[in-house]
Write an enzyme that holds these catalytic residues in place. Structure first.
Site, mmCIF file in Angstrom:
data_model
loop_
_atom_site.group_PDB
_atom_site.id
_atom_site.type_symbol
_atom_site.label_atom_id
_atom_site.label_comp_id
_atom_site.label_asym_id
_atom_site.label_seq_id
_atom_site.Cartn_x
_atom_site.Cartn_y
_atom_site.Cartn_z
ATOM 1 N N GLY A 89 0.836 -1.191 0.000
ATOM 2 C CA GLY A 89 0.000 0.000 0.000
ATOM 3 C C GLY A 89 0.870 1.239 0.000
ATOM 4 N N GLN A 146 3.018 10.091 1.637
ATOM 5 C CA GLN A 146 4.327 9.472 1.398
ATOM 6 C C GLN A 146 4.969 9.948 0.103
ATOM 7 O OE1 GLN A 146 2.732 5.286 2.184
ATOM 8 N NE2 GLN A 146 4.867 5.114 2.787
ATOM 9 N N CYS A 169 7.153 -0.524 5.895
ATOM 10 C CA CYS A 169 6.667 0.723 5.307
ATOM 11 C C CYS A 169 7.675 1.208 4.277
ATOM 12 C CB CYS A 169 6.494 1.766 6.406
ATOM 13 S SG CYS A 169 5.880 3.342 5.794
ATOM 14 N N LEU A 170 7.170 1.664 3.139
ATOM 15 C CA LEU A 170 8.054 2.152 2.075
ATOM 16 C C LEU A 170 8.782 3.434 2.492
ATOM 17 C CD1 LEU A 170 5.804 1.536 -1.087
ATOM 18 C CD2 LEU A 170 7.841 0.242 -0.408
ATOM 19 N N HIS A 203 -2.728 0.643 8.425
ATOM 20 C CA HIS A 203 -1.413 1.282 8.257
ATOM 21 C C HIS A 203 -1.540 2.533 7.372
ATOM 22 C CE1 HIS A 203 3.037 1.300 7.751
ATOM 23 N NE2 HIS A 203 2.703 1.895 6.630
ATOM 24 N N GLU A 204 -2.213 2.391 6.239
ATOM 25 C CA GLU A 204 -2.328 3.517 5.297
ATOM 26 C C GLU A 204 -3.189 4.640 5.884
ATOM 27 O OE1 GLU A 204 -0.197 3.425 3.101
ATOM 28 O OE2 GLU A 204 0.183 1.276 3.192
ATOM 29 N N HIS A 232 -1.195 6.915 8.030
ATOM 30 C CA HIS A 232 -0.378 7.874 7.279
ATOM 31 C C HIS A 232 -1.146 9.173 7.033
ATOM 32 C CE1 HIS A 232 3.416 6.083 6.191
ATOM 33 N NE2 HIS A 232 2.848 4.964 5.773
#
Ligand code: ZN
Length: 145
Positions: free
Chosen positions: A45, A50, A87-88, A130-131, A134
């Protein structure tokens, strides 16, 4: 077009993102660019903050719905699990153990401007949570278990 993914501790990752008023061509382009970036980077995701856009959008690897605009979690299970999460924006940190609800129901607008609602479990439930975090500037590192 591939987008640059901001890395922790970039302060822009801490911004609370704004709602989308209209799904304009610019927003659609952002969504497709985010999908491309997520796929190239091999993430599950990716959220708009981000990539430096303070907007309430995330994308996720799901067959039915992959774009979530103005997402809201309308229901979550009381049952929780602690799982490894990556996480990216935390390259080089590996996985961190995070607690998440086992299931969540999310309502959002898709890339065509249509409202939908779907219940997720397992990895996708974890990914949604998670998203969503953000979008409020809430990061992996705040949820160490
Ligand atoms: Zn992340």
């Amino acid at each position: 077009m591939q987008l640059e993914i901001l890395q922790y501790p970039d302060g822009r990752l801490r911004t609370v993102a704004a709602d989308i008023k209209d799904v304009t061509p610019d927003i659609k382009k952002l969504c497709t660019d985010m999908l491309e970036t997520m796929n190239v980077k091999g993430g599950a995701g990716l959220a708009a903050p981000q990539v430096g856009r303070s907007l309430r959008i995330f994308v996720m690897v799901d067959d039915e719905h992959s774009v979530f605009i103005n997402p809201i979690i309308t229901e979550r299970s009381a049952a929780t699990t602690i799982s490894d999460e990556g996480c990216l924006s935390f390259k080089g940190f590996g996985f961190i153990k995070v607690k998440h609800s086992d299931t969540v129901t999310v309502s959002a607008i898709d890339i065509d401007g249509k409202l939908f609602s779907k219940k997720y479990d397992k990895l996708l439930s974890q990914c949604v949570q998670h998203e969503m975090r953000h979008l409020d500037g809430d990061l992996l590192i705040d949820h160490l278990e």
